[in-house]
Design an enzyme around this catalytic site. Sequence first.
Site, PDB file in Angstrom:
ATOM      1  N   LYS A  79      30.682 -66.801   5.341  1.00 12.52           N
ATOM      2  CA  LYS A  79      31.898 -67.620   5.269  1.00 12.52           C
ATOM      3  C   LYS A  79      32.130 -68.457   6.533  1.00 12.52           C
ATOM      4  CE  LYS A  79      34.191 -64.823   1.793  1.00 12.52           C
ATOM      5  NZ  LYS A  79      35.302 -63.932   1.445  1.00 12.52           N
ATOM      6  N   ASP A 116      40.646 -67.316  -0.918  1.00 16.19           N
ATOM      7  CA  ASP A 116      40.875 -65.860  -0.954  1.00 16.19           C
ATOM      8  C   ASP A 116      42.357 -65.520  -0.846  1.00 16.19           C
ATOM      9  OD1 ASP A 116      38.286 -64.966  -1.346  1.00 16.19           O
ATOM     10  OD2 ASP A 116      37.862 -64.703   0.788  1.00 16.19           O
TER      11      ASP A 116
HETATM   12  P1  NDP Z   1      33.109 -58.056   6.893  1.00 12.48           P
HETATM   13  O1  NDP Z   1      31.762 -57.430   6.997  1.00 12.48           O
HETATM   14  O2  NDP Z   1      33.316 -59.431   7.448  1.00 12.48           O
HETATM   15  O3  NDP Z   1      34.173 -57.103   7.619  1.00 12.48           O
HETATM   16  C1  NDP Z   1      34.186 -55.738   7.322  1.00 12.48           C
HETATM   17  C2  NDP Z   1      35.445 -55.129   7.902  1.00 12.48           C
HETATM   18  O4  NDP Z   1      35.482 -53.754   7.525  1.00 12.48           O
HETATM   19  C3  NDP Z   1      35.480 -55.177   9.429  1.00 12.48           C
HETATM   20  O5  NDP Z   1      36.817 -55.312   9.837  1.00 12.48           O
HETATM   21  C4  NDP Z   1      34.930 -53.793   9.796  1.00 12.48           C
HETATM   22  O6  NDP Z   1      35.341 -53.339  11.066  1.00 12.48           O
HETATM   23  C5  NDP Z   1      35.575 -52.949   8.717  1.00 12.48           C
HETATM   24  N1  NDP Z   1      34.880 -51.689   8.482  1.00 12.48           N
HETATM   25  C6  NDP Z   1      33.644 -51.511   7.966  1.00 12.48           C
HETATM   26  N2  NDP Z   1      33.361 -50.198   7.887  1.00 12.48           N
HETATM   27  C7  NDP Z   1      34.432 -49.531   8.388  1.00 12.48           C
HETATM   28  C8  NDP Z   1      34.737 -48.169   8.576  1.00 12.48           C
HETATM   29  N3  NDP Z   1      33.872 -47.196   8.247  1.00 12.48           N
HETATM   30  N4  NDP Z   1      35.927 -47.831   9.086  1.00 12.48           N
HETATM   31  C9  NDP Z   1      36.841 -48.804   9.418  1.00 12.48           C
HETATM   32  N5  NDP Z   1      36.588 -50.121   9.288  1.00 12.48           N
HETATM   33  C10 NDP Z   1      35.396 -50.477   8.761  1.00 12.48           C
HETATM   34  O7  NDP Z   1      33.508 -58.002   5.344  1.00 12.48           O
HETATM   35  P2  NDP Z   1      34.638 -58.883   4.624  1.00 12.48           P
HETATM   36  O8  NDP Z   1      35.812 -58.942   5.524  1.00 12.48           O
HETATM   37  O9  NDP Z   1      34.076 -60.148   4.130  1.00 12.48           O
HETATM   38  O10 NDP Z   1      34.958 -58.007   3.331  1.00 12.48           O
HETATM   39  C11 NDP Z   1      35.733 -56.825   3.418  1.00 12.48           C
HETATM   40  C12 NDP Z   1      35.853 -56.230   2.009  1.00 12.48           C
HETATM   41  O11 NDP Z   1      36.683 -57.062   1.206  1.00 12.48           O
HETATM   42  C13 NDP Z   1      34.491 -56.156   1.318  1.00 12.48           C
HETATM   43  O12 NDP Z   1      34.312 -54.866   0.813  1.00 12.48           O
HETATM   44  C14 NDP Z   1      34.560 -57.218   0.243  1.00 12.48           C
HETATM   45  O13 NDP Z   1      33.857 -56.838  -0.922  1.00 12.48           O
HETATM   46  C15 NDP Z   1      36.065 -57.298  -0.043  1.00 12.48           C
HETATM   47  N6  NDP Z   1      36.461 -58.636  -0.526  1.00 12.48           N
HETATM   48  C16 NDP Z   1      37.084 -58.744  -1.735  1.00 12.48           C
HETATM   49  C17 NDP Z   1      37.472 -59.972  -2.208  1.00 12.48           C
HETATM   50  C18 NDP Z   1      38.145 -60.076  -3.536  1.00 12.48           C
HETATM   51  O14 NDP Z   1      38.260 -61.187  -4.072  1.00 12.48           O
HETATM   52  N7  NDP Z   1      38.626 -58.992  -4.092  1.00 12.48           N
HETATM   53  C19 NDP Z   1      37.251 -61.213  -1.453  1.00 12.48           C
HETATM   54  C20 NDP Z   1      36.626 -60.988  -0.178  1.00 12.48           C
HETATM   55  C21 NDP Z   1      36.228 -59.746   0.238  1.00 12.48           C
HETATM   56  P3  NDP Z   1      34.519 -53.751  12.412  1.00 12.48           P
HETATM   57  O15 NDP Z   1      35.007 -55.110  12.790  1.00 12.48           O
HETATM   58  O16 NDP Z   1      34.865 -52.686  13.363  1.00 12.48           O
HETATM   59  O17 NDP Z   1      33.057 -53.747  12.025  1.00 12.48           O
END
Ligand code: NDP
Length: 289
Positions: A79, A116
């Site tokens: 993105k 989004d």
């Molecule tokens: P990113 O990879 O950009 O970010 C992931 C986020 O999750 C980061 O903030 C990361 O923290 C955090 N994270 C990952 N694992 C853990 C954990 N074990 N404990 C705590 N925090 C954790 O992903 P996106 O932001 O793009 O997507 C996030 C979710 O949203 C995805 O699962 C995606 O499928 C969903 N989504 C759904 C949409 C919809 O239309 N319904 C649209 C867009 C996304 P850190 O920074 O510390 O790594």
Amino acid sequence: MFEKPETTAEAPIEIARYAVFGQPIAHSRSPAIHRLFAQAEHIALRYDPIEAGPAEFPRRLAQFAADGGRGANITLPLKAAAHAACRTHGAHARRSGVANTITRRDDGTWHGDNTDGLGLVADIAERLRLDLRGRRTLVLGAGGAAQGVLSALLEAGVESILIANRTPERADALADRIGDPARVHTAYWDGLRDAGAFDLVLNATSAGHAGTALDLPFSILAPRALAYDMNYGSAAIGFTAWARAGEAGHVADGLGMLVEQAAESFRIWHGRRPDTESVYRQLRRELDA
Ligand code: NDP
């Protein structure tokens, strides 16, 4: 007299091409959603999933454009790269720094939008029929998804947003980018026990995909709180189960957001917003099967 010969060969019909880029992409439901919208709206189009990581994205996007690609959805982890590839941006993409919808303009450049946040707001306001105004909001996560929805939540009138992320620096960077210090703050995850109660708790982490349970106190749920997981399917089980155990007033997963953000992209490309309810119900049936 010379007569023009009759020809039976018809000029090839050019089908407009759309796509979703991401990695991994095989699981994406966007092709199915856009095909269903197009069918309902009687629009002929082709919509393909295209696998690309950040390194190959510019080349794949250029190839897509050369093949006549008119628009694309963009998902994890592209993105920010998509935002960078665009010459111009809509308000939500500009403010967030991430684009999930790109549109090719006549001069060959790309325009980036982010749908989004509008999708999330539409799902909460129209499908769940809940008012966002005045909600004290906690956003868990600071990745592309959290980044994409903050400006739309602020525009919808939430009172404040507290961002908590596993890596606190990313939460701080996100709050700085949004630039609304009166309403947007950050907290350490460990500090959530003392952060008070929220009317909207939004899980924008991807923890559920790895089956990891988030460590969250029930005290963050205000009496009639909406606990909303942007994930759906098995990735949403942990957070939604936690929210039910904590007696949240409303609990929802992100399937409705998925369909609504797609409808916003469709509107940008085709000039009309399709009806989302039948597509939402179909996906819900498939998910529950
Ligand atoms: P990113 O990879 O950009 O970010 C992931 C986020 O999750 C980061 O903030 C990361 O923290 C955090 N994270 C990952 N694992 C853990 C954990 N074990 N404990 C705590 N925090 C954790 O992903 P996106 O932001 O793009 O997507 C996030 C979710 O949203 C995805 O699962 C995606 O499928 C969903 N989504 C759904 C949409 C919809 O239309 N319904 C649209 C867009 C996304 P850190 O920074 O510390 O790594």
